[in-house]
Design an enzyme around this catalytic site. Structure first.
Site, PDB file in Angstrom:
ATOM      1  N   LYS A 298      -2.255  -1.448  -3.814  1.00 40.51           N
ATOM      2  CA  LYS A 298      -3.118  -0.273  -3.712  1.00 40.51           C
ATOM      3  C   LYS A 298      -2.283   0.986  -3.780  1.00 40.51           C
ATOM      4  CE  LYS A 298      -6.051   1.961  -0.394  1.00 40.51           C
ATOM      5  NZ  LYS A 298      -6.362   2.080   0.995  1.00 40.51           N
TER       6      LYS A 298
ATOM      7  N   LYS B 184       0.856  -1.185   0.000  1.00 38.11           N
ATOM      8  CA  LYS B 184       0.000   0.000   0.000  1.00 38.11           C
ATOM      9  C   LYS B 184       0.893   1.237   0.000  1.00 38.11           C
ATOM     10  CE  LYS B 184      -3.526   2.311   2.764  1.00 38.11           C
ATOM     11  NZ  LYS B 184      -4.451   2.140   3.907  1.00 38.11           N
TER      12      LYS B 184
HETATM   13  C1  PBG Z   1      -7.120   2.996   5.675  1.00 35.10           C
HETATM   14  C2  PBG Z   1      -7.619   2.994   4.274  1.00 35.10           C
HETATM   15  C3  PBG Z   1      -7.521   4.023   3.331  1.00 35.10           C
HETATM   16  C4  PBG Z   1      -8.140   3.558   2.164  1.00 35.10           C
HETATM   17  C5  PBG Z   1      -8.609   2.285   2.433  1.00 35.10           C
HETATM   18  N1  PBG Z   1      -8.252   1.940   3.741  1.00 35.10           N
HETATM   19  C6  PBG Z   1      -7.024   5.413   3.449  1.00 35.10           C
HETATM   20  C7  PBG Z   1      -5.641   5.733   3.800  1.00 35.10           C
HETATM   21  O1  PBG Z   1      -4.753   4.896   3.888  1.00 35.10           O
HETATM   22  O2  PBG Z   1      -5.449   6.922   4.012  1.00 35.10           O
HETATM   23  C8  PBG Z   1      -8.255   4.325   0.891  1.00 35.10           C
HETATM   24  C9  PBG Z   1      -9.228   3.818  -0.107  1.00 35.10           C
HETATM   25  C10 PBG Z   1      -9.564   4.762  -1.208  1.00 35.10           C
HETATM   26  O3  PBG Z   1      -8.944   5.813  -1.428  1.00 35.10           O
HETATM   27  O4  PBG Z   1     -10.504   4.425  -1.919  1.00 35.10           O
HETATM   28  N2  PBG Z   1      -8.079   2.554   6.575  1.00 35.10           N
END
Ligand code: PBG
Length: 337
Positions: free
Chosen positions: A256, A203
């Site tokens: 991601k 991520k």
């Molecule tokens: C963290 C989380 C995030 C997203 C999914 N889980 C946000 C982040 O890391 O700031 C982002 C998903 C998206 O942008 O669609 N709980």
């Protein structure tokens, strides 16, 4: 080694007849590939639209079935739940409560849909802490940062609580080192050794999460997430992240965001051969919606092309806010882009 030559070889031979094109098509989208994200908040009868994500809303527990039911009818049977709690604190304690907002949503959906819906939970603290970071904080060398090891048992407890409430799969997204093994141990100790972990393994610290943070009311109140999420410049590190999560017991892995990271999706799939998910995140969705609203692009064609590209890159599973519309288009037979 490709040894064919023109004119004996003409690749256009397989392109001009639509049925031949269909026969040799390598990648196909299915509604069952999609996971639909849902945002749940307190209240009754609440459908609070999320401005940068047209068609999506924060929903109260009682109205969730109004979205999930029609989704199942379209063939979208997997859902990932994000909670917006009534109040937040420094440690995100409310995330661990069996009466928490996601726990309530899980019980409601399980009771309404039984095994017809696959319920996945995002496991993280950023939605539950008043500072918006993904775990408990500590002061190291004069700098506030997320305390990795202190966050691990809390993540395991969050997962156990979600599974007790009805989660089928847990998906840790906080990018803590050791999170998968901590969760695996926590689940096993409670007798949940049959519950799979879908790890947000690679991520990145991405600006493409902007609209989500508005939707989940979870922007960090100071600093950013660069201290725990990956540097967008790195590729080998993604392989190390995913390999570590596999060693810790991840059953499925995720990359991601998706679109600026299709090279990573391909590497992960080819090098690690795991069931692989890609998260087509909020900013990617918002860009398509904004351009479509201006009449600048063909929304249906662009959306299906985007989702196809993610699958072609190697994703078996796509988390996407386009899930319902795409499923509707696929059902209508809009296959030839
Ligand atoms: C963290 C989380 C995030 C997203 C999914 N889980 C946000 C982040 O890391 O700031 C982002 C998903 C998206 O942008 O669609 N709980």
């Amino acid at each position: 080694m490709i040894t064919q030559q023109f004119p004996s070889t003409r690749l256009r031979r397989l392109r001009h007849h639509p049925l031949v094109r269909q026969m040799v098509r390598q990648t196909e989208l299915n509604a069952a590939d999609f996971i639909l994200p849902l945002f749940v908040r307190p209240g009754r009868g609440v459908r609070q639209p999320i401005a940068p994500m047209p068609g999506h809303a924060q929903l109260s527990v009682d109205v969730l079935p109004d979205v999930v039911g029609p989704a199942i009818d379209l063939g979208v049977t997997s859902f990932i739940l994000f909670g917006i709690p009534p109040d937040k604190d420094n440690a995100g304690d409310v995330a661990l409560s069996d009466e928490g907002i996601v726990q309530q949503a899980l019980r409601q959906l399980r009771c309404t849909f039984g095994d017809r819906a696959l319920l996945i939970t995002d496991e993280c603290f950023c939605e539950y802490t008043d500072h918006g970071h993904c775990g408990v904080l500590t002061n190291r060398h004069g700098r506030m940062m997320v305390d990795n090891d202190a966050t691990l048992p809390r993540l395991a407890a969050q997962c156990v609580s979600h599974v007790r409430a009805g989660a089928d799969v847990v998906a840790p997204s906080g990018m803590m080192d050791g999170m998968v093994s901590a969760i695996r141990r926590g689940l096993d100790d409670d007798g949940f050794d049959d519950i799979p972990i879908l790890s947000y393994a690679a991520k990145y610290a991405s600006a493409f999460y902007g609209p989500f943070r508005a939707a989940a009311e979870s922007p960090p109140q100071f600093g950013d997430r660069g201290g725990y999420q990956m540097d967008p410049a790195n590729s080998d590190e993604a392989i190390r992240e995913v390999a570590l999560d596999i060693a810790e017991g991840a059953d499925m892995v995720m990359v991601k965001p998706a679109l600026s990271y299709l090279d990573i999706v391909r590497r992960v799939k080819t090098e690690l051969m795991m069931p692989t998910a890609a998260y087509n995140v909020s900013g990617e969705f918002a860009m398509v919606k904004a351009a479509a609203a201006n009449g600048w692009i063909d929304e249906r064609k662009i959306t299906l092309e985007i989702l196809l590209s993610i699958k072609r890159a190697g994703a078996d599973i796509i988390l996407t806010y386009h899930a319902l519309e795409a499923a509707r288009w696929l059902k209508a037979g809009a296959v030839d882009l």
